[in-house]
Motif scaffolding. Sequence first.
Motif, short mmCIF file in Angstrom:
data_model
loop_
_atom_site.label_atom_id
_atom_site.label_comp_id
_atom_site.label_asym_id
_atom_site.label_seq_id
_atom_site.Cartn_x
_atom_site.Cartn_y
_atom_site.Cartn_z
N LEU A 174 0.83 -1.20 0.00
CA LEU A 174 0.00 0.00 0.00
C LEU A 174 0.87 1.26 0.00
N LYS A 175 1.93 1.26 0.77
CA LYS A 175 2.84 2.41 0.77
C LYS A 175 3.56 2.54 -0.58
N GLY A 176 3.78 1.42 -1.23
CA GLY A 176 4.35 1.47 -2.58
C GLY A 176 3.43 2.17 -3.55
N LEU A 177 2.11 1.98 -3.37
CA LEU A 177 1.14 2.69 -4.21
C LEU A 177 1.24 4.19 -3.97
N LEU A 178 1.34 4.60 -2.71
CA LEU A 178 1.46 6.03 -2.40
C LEU A 178 2.70 6.62 -3.06
#
Length: 374
Positions: A29-33
């Motif tokens: 999810l942080k990779g998406l951000l």
Amino acid sequence: MMQTVNQELNPWHRRQAALLYHFASMPYLKGLLEQINQLIGFTDEILEDRGGLDAAGRSLANWQPADTAGHFSTHAFPALVDFKEKVIRAIAARSYERYSEAGERQCSRMLQEYAYQMIWATGEQEASFQSRAEAVFKYAGNISRMMRRPTTWNDFVFSLLWEKNRQDFPRIPCFRVRTDIECVSGQTPPRTGVYVPQDDPMGALQFGWTGGYGELGDTYTLNDFGKIALERVGRAGLWSDESGLHALINEPQHRHLPKIDDSDRARVDFAPAAVAMQGFEGRPCKWYFVELLDGEYEDHDGSYTGLSSFPSSTRPHRVAGGELVPQSGWWYTPAKMGSTRYFKKDDRFPHLDGNEFGTTFWIWSPDQSAPKLG
């Protein structure tokens, strides 16, 4: 005290669990951000580079308001910012065991409406923006499709996801099936994480969560036609043996199947998807929790079915009726529902009467605990 566990995940269920935990993870999810931030930064750069051309374009090239960088900044760019803010909120919500779709569909719709053409940018800039945005949406889609309720992921979907993402899994995590943590379809699970059907080696795994709207749905598993396909081409060939599946859907007795049309039958490469479209059904089930063992990994052969992990000399994947049992244990045949039986080594597998699809094949059951009654 944790109950003794007899059930183990079969190879394809281990791949499914690895994918589900990967897409549900905080790092993903942080990779998406991070990807959204990079897209916003790139967009800022091209807006700054081309924004000054709006007046000239309107006066000299007949640009309409929708053709300008100002229009993009006012109507399209905020969609990227809203997308980013939704992901930031989703990261915070994980503290409360709340999971949700990523929000890429709303952003994509806004860009299609307000940025379907970018006359104000160069062709190279426009192509780069579209390519970057598509990559971000595809990445986010793995989260959204998994969190969407009701989920409809089946073994075919997981096989495609594995082929697209297996480079992210040089090794796969180890898992433990927790038979002391149970749930049933339609209920919120007692613990956030991955769940496996208790009694179905072809039922797809699901991810559920405790913080609201994370209930487990029906598992999607092979129906009668799907079991015929499994028997014909075997577990390893179920979604990769295009020729075998193409021959199957073109047999006279299968010409009436409602979800497969002539265009599907005409192309060999369409056959796996056609079989998948016809070959699954949803059914409620009981679930066990699949615990991810932190820091523990196993090697794999890269394939989805992982059949090389079964020693072929002692435990072949499927054995024809009439042949000797190679190893004592529980076996089943797709030719008959509820067919799981215990055979001793060197017994002879029976043929089943009334099997109109040819040879009866017996398959080693991934669950070697005794089947439960009722």
